[in-house]
Enzyme design. Structure first.
Site, short mmCIF file in Angstrom:
data_model
loop_
_atom_site.label_atom_id
_atom_site.label_comp_id
_atom_site.label_asym_id
_atom_site.label_seq_id
_atom_site.Cartn_x
_atom_site.Cartn_y
_atom_site.Cartn_z
CB VAL A 187 -0.95 0.00 1.21
CG1 VAL A 187 -1.67 1.34 1.34
CG2 VAL A 187 -1.97 -1.13 1.08
CB ALA A 267 7.54 1.53 0.90
N GLY A 269 6.65 -2.22 4.56
CA GLY A 269 5.71 -2.43 5.64
C GLY A 269 6.11 -1.71 6.92
CG HIS A 451 -29.21 6.77 -10.80
ND1 HIS A 451 -28.30 5.91 -11.38
CD2 HIS A 451 -29.69 7.57 -11.80
CE1 HIS A 451 -28.24 6.17 -12.67
NE2 HIS A 451 -29.08 7.18 -12.96
#
Length: 465
Positions: A187, A267, A269, A451
């Site tokens: 992520v 990166a 974790g 909607h």
């Protein structure tokens, strides 16, 4: 003496303090750095602030497709960074205001458990004040919310290398690097890759696994990766060493390669903070993943709870919020001597996740692969984002994305909802609600969705089941 002493003022800590203060409990909140913890200061909020600027920049450049002409589009990195700092500062002020509102005492320093509570004997916590000196406080209960820090693997050439940074370091760079190498396709790595590629960086992501975001549904991960058009992905690659800002790696079954960059982001974790607040001396049950807790966030020591990243259970700010609420419910039971409730237990099957950027990804519940591993027969349906009127009106028709819903073939219960595309992070909570409430296909078909919204794709996919 305090009813509860809280170590760490990240999302779990400050929310717990607020909830306890609301119940008129005397609370001490201890934070070594800034209120808000990693999320507010060097995590969720700063990155989303920068990503918003990136989206505005990209949308301005693409505005001609929608009949709007924006001439001489450019960005000012210094102004962007200033705005990022203003946002975090304003939110810190908000937390401080909430602490004052609920009568929570705040100590700026490092908290350390000297002795945990034992029966009617309160626990003792030492605060090494940031301004110098120490204090000792007693508390009937203790909540640990010490958070996490970036995990830095021992890659040769990475230590003490000024051109190698973690996520905190990359957030504070003075200029956009021309070339950025990202080690890790999770992520954090993917969000930064999308961010800096939007601002013009040549970005290469090097990931050991065969696909990015390893917990994503295997049909959706490639969709998301292809949507990140400005990023070069090197998958199934082992990083061997770093020389300056050159990353050497070996693809599976192939000859070694190298990527030259101006800056390298590691990166891979995060890891829980377990060694600064007296965990071992207090006798807490620890594993490399974090503090062991039960479903009420109790540790092995009566009178001590833990919440958030420090548990290693789910390293997400919204998970920390919920853990704090569960812990507070049990702490109140302990303080007031009432019977424990049945609903305030921590459950992890409906925790949503999201990856932010110009294109987003989000999910909750089981993936198709997880269901298969558990031997659960499923029904599934997937719809491309472009069939949504809202999505079509606001995005180019070449935009990647889809919504996928998974249900138990036998019971019809919704097991998972997964999405790639704009607004995914904003409507994934609806999937969490369906799973948390154990709604079936027939139940969801009766829900009215507004909607036009992209969230309607969940309903349409359910009808497709």
């Amino acid at each position: 003496m305090y009813d509860t002493i809280i170590i760490g003022a990240g999302p779990g800590g400050y929310l717990a303090a607020e909830r306890l203060g609301h119940h008129k409990k005397k609370v001490l909140l201890i934070e070594e750095q800034h209120l808000g913890g990693t999320c507010l200061n060097v995590g969720c909020i700063p990155t989303k602030t920068l990503l918003n600027s990136a989206k505005l920049y990209v949308h301005a450049k693409e505005a001609g497709k929608f009949g709007v002409t924006a001439a001489d589009v450019s960005f000012d990195w210094g102004v962007i960074q200033k705005w990022k700092e203003e946002v975090s500062a304003k939110l810190r002020e908000g937390i401080a205001g909430q602490m004052k509102r609920f009568g929570v005492d705040v100590a700026n320093g490092r908290g350390e458990i000297l002795t945990p509570p034992r029966g009617s004997t309160p626990g003792k916590v030492k605060v090494t004040l940031s301004g110098g000196g120490t204090e000792e406080h007693e508390g009937r209960t203790i909540l640990v919310s010490a958070g996490s820090v970036p995990a830095i693997p021992p890659i040769p050439g990475s230590k003490d290398n000024p051109r190698v940074v973690d996520s905190t370091g990359l957030l504070g760079v003075s200029s956009v690097p021309k070339r950025l190498a990202v080690i890790g396709g999770g992520v954090i790595g993917v969000e930064f890759a999308g961010l800096f590629s939007s601002f013009g960086s040549e970005v290469t992501v090097i990931e050991m696994m065969d696909e990015i975001i390893p917990f994503m549904d295997k049909e959706q991960a490639p969709l998301f990766r292809r949507a990140l058009t400005g990023v070069n992905f090197k998958l199934g690659c082992k990083v061997e060493k770093i020389e300056g800002a050159t990353v050497h790696f070996t693809p599976k079954g192939k000859a070694p390669e190298a990527v030259e960059a101006d800056l390298v982001l590691v990166a891979v974790g995060r890891r829980p903070v377990l060694n600064t607040w007296g965990a071992e001396a207090a006798g807490l049950d620890l594993t490399p993943k974090g503090v062991n807790v039960d479903d009420r966030m109790r540790t092995n020591i009566p009178g001590v709870w833990a919440a958030g990243d420090v548990t290693g259970k789910s390293l997400l700010a919204h998970s920390a919020y919920r853990m704090a609420e569960v812990a507070v419910a049990d702490i109140l039971t302990n303080l007031d001597g009432s019977a424990p409730g049945t609903s305030n237990r921590m459950r992890y099957n409906a925790v949503p996740w999201a990856v932010y950027g110009v294109t987003e990804a989000a999910g909750v519940g089981m993936t198709e692969q997880e269901a298969a591993a558990k031997g659960i027969a499923i029904r599934k349906a997937s719809l491309p984002m472009r069939v949504s009127g809202r999505f079509a009106a606001e995005n180019t028709f070449t935009g990647q994305g889809a919504v996928k819903v998974i249900a138990d073939a036998a019971t019809g219960c919704i097991l998972g909802v997964h999405a790639v595309g704009a607004y995914a992070s904003e409507f994934i909570w609806g999937g969490a609600a369906l799973i948390e409430q154990e709604l079936r296909i027939e139940d969801v078909k009766q829900i009215i969705f507004p909607h036009p919204t992209v969230s309607e794709l969940i309903r349409d996919a359910v009808w497709g089941l």
